[in-house]
Design an enzyme around this catalytic site. Sequence first.
Site, short mmCIF file in Angstrom:
data_model
loop_
_atom_site.label_atom_id
_atom_site.label_comp_id
_atom_site.label_asym_id
_atom_site.label_seq_id
_atom_site.Cartn_x
_atom_site.Cartn_y
_atom_site.Cartn_z
N GLU A 247 0.88 -1.18 0.00
CA GLU A 247 0.00 0.00 0.00
C GLU A 247 0.91 1.22 0.00
OE1 GLU A 247 -3.35 0.23 0.01
OE2 GLU A 247 -3.75 -1.92 0.02
N CYS A 281 -2.01 9.57 2.66
CA CYS A 281 -1.56 8.95 1.39
C CYS A 281 -2.45 9.32 0.23
CB CYS A 281 -1.48 7.44 1.55
SG CYS A 281 -3.03 6.72 2.07
P1 NAD Z 1 8.16 4.60 4.89
O1 NAD Z 1 8.13 3.81 3.64
O2 NAD Z 1 9.35 5.43 5.17
O3 NAD Z 1 7.95 3.64 6.16
C1 NAD Z 1 6.93 2.66 6.24
C2 NAD Z 1 7.40 1.51 7.12
O4 NAD Z 1 8.57 0.96 6.56
C3 NAD Z 1 7.75 1.90 8.56
O5 NAD Z 1 7.33 0.88 9.43
C4 NAD Z 1 9.25 2.00 8.53
O6 NAD Z 1 9.81 1.70 9.81
C5 NAD Z 1 9.62 0.95 7.51
N1 NAD Z 1 10.89 1.23 6.83
C6 NAD Z 1 11.47 2.44 6.61
N2 NAD Z 1 12.65 2.31 5.96
C7 NAD Z 1 12.82 0.99 5.75
C8 NAD Z 1 13.83 0.20 5.13
N3 NAD Z 1 14.92 0.77 4.58
N4 NAD Z 1 13.68 -1.14 5.09
C9 NAD Z 1 12.59 -1.72 5.62
N5 NAD Z 1 11.59 -1.04 6.23
C10 NAD Z 1 11.70 0.30 6.31
O7 NAD Z 1 6.83 5.47 4.84
P2 NAD Z 1 6.39 6.57 5.86
O8 NAD Z 1 7.28 7.77 5.73
O9 NAD Z 1 6.20 5.98 7.22
O10 NAD Z 1 4.93 6.94 5.27
C11 NAD Z 1 4.77 7.82 4.22
C12 NAD Z 1 4.56 7.11 2.90
O11 NAD Z 1 3.62 6.08 3.05
C13 NAD Z 1 3.99 8.03 1.84
O12 NAD Z 1 4.55 7.72 0.59
C14 NAD Z 1 2.50 7.68 1.83
O13 NAD Z 1 1.83 7.99 0.65
C15 NAD Z 1 2.58 6.22 2.08
N6 NAD Z 1 1.32 5.75 2.66
C16 NAD Z 1 0.52 4.92 1.93
C17 NAD Z 1 -0.68 4.52 2.46
C18 NAD Z 1 -1.62 3.62 1.70
O14 NAD Z 1 -2.55 3.13 2.31
N7 NAD Z 1 -1.42 3.38 0.43
C19 NAD Z 1 -1.07 4.94 3.73
C20 NAD Z 1 -0.23 5.78 4.43
C21 NAD Z 1 0.97 6.17 3.90
#
Ligand code: NAD
Length: 493
Positions: A247, A281
Amino acid sequence: MLCWNPTSCGILLESFFLTLSDILSFTENAHCAIIPAMSIYSDTLERQKEYFRSGSTLSCSFRKRMLRTLKETLKANEDRILEALAADLGKSPFEGYATELGIAYEEIGYLEKHLGKLMRKTRVSTPITQFKSKSYIIHEPLGNTLIMSPWNYPLQLTIVPLAGAIAGGNTAIVKPSRYSRNVSSLLKEILENAFPQEYIAVFEGGHETNTELLALRWDFIFFTGSPAVGRIVHRAANEHLTPCVLELGGKSPVIIDGSADIALTARRLAWGKFLNAGQTCVAPDYALVKEGMEKSLIEALDVEIKRMFTSSPLTSPDLPKIINRKHFDRVNGLIAGSEKALGGRSDDSTLRIEPTVLYPVKESDAVMQEEIFGPVLPILTYKTLDEAIDFIRSREKPLALYIFSRDKKAIGKVLSTLSFGGGCVNDTVVHLTASGLPFGGIGNSGMGSYHGRRSFETFTHDKSIMDKALYLDLPVRYAPFKGKLKLLKLLMR
Ligand code: NAD
């Protein structure tokens, strides 16, 4: 050193390979000698595997009971959850309830209510060539699942997939985001008090925790976050051919055509854009407005922003804050070079950024190069609808798209020509509140979907069974085939 002499080159190579094989044999021996220490993650997963194999998670009554426990746990800790949401993101209790707790309650309620029906095996038709048999689908649990969630809706985006995992009859290890630390540690406390760890466990942590968890062998990974990390998750899942749902996010456009009701458009657009300070998002990322309407839209947005957040939004209790300084600086950096039609100020001490409207904006501006994820709306204009459609089509497929229009033909054209996760006609964001609408992206904005029935489908596998009667065995399929082709052609047309 460059090796030009074939003899000395051979010697060099030989000694290199000797050394390498020595190293390899040492490594292999060393590997044999060392019993790999079980990490807390692999140990918990092993216990969850055993628990799943015991069959404890399978019955409908167990799953319903666990869904009820989940809801009761949230209800019992409602005030603490709302406080944690306020501490992490400055969400007002109203916004925390409307966009996090309320949505989680509705999802749990839906799954509990419909679980019996969802779990029932589905009968499908059988071809005449297989007479006499019945065909059906068993909706079996996937097994041991990993749920990774982001910080922007830290409760909802953890609990809603978790409810799907429970309804599907799975175990789950939950990894909430490190950035929303108040909600994450509260989730750990309350979920681990409510459920045994061999069924549901929560691990907080950063990069190392994520990497270790992703290296394990899961039956299913449910990831919500950015496309960049989505790629890392997909790569890790690929290692074991583990199915996953991603997602993700991206730049979700809004089209406002010449027939739109500007006052209502501004109101619904401002609501969706500035909800959670734009850290949503499916927030409208930028607006494409029919040339000539931009001035009246900006005026109407000004009225709505003042109505929602007063004329000094930085002190409004209803404007959430940016999650941390890194993102605060990132969003301020994105808008620094653009002309502000409205807002633009921010408060360093509270990490709040005013609802900001940028106009005019060029395609090459920094704010158009990445998902904004902040309370900033760039406005671009278009001359013809085809131009707006081409603009969107030349970019990654968005998670959401919104069109404001009274023109049914224009709406139909946009909906049929553009590919995107989901969206609204004459509104923003609210499509994700309908449990009958699967929620998910496409391409760069994600793969797979959930919510309501689709959550159950996402967290289960459709096992296809053809169940043959014993009293009849049509001989047509068996050799010798002489004289049977005519009959076969009659049956399979
Ligand atoms: P992110 O991708 O930085 O982090 C998401 C998760 O991944 C967290 O649990 C984080 O700890 C983990 N993570 C971070 N870096 C990682 C790595 N190198 N390896 C493995 N895991 C890792 O996202 P964010 O900043 O927390 O959220 C913002 C993003 O999420 C935006 O792009 C937003 O659009 C998207 N988002 C999508 C939805 C949806 O339902 N489609 C909902 C909310 C947010």
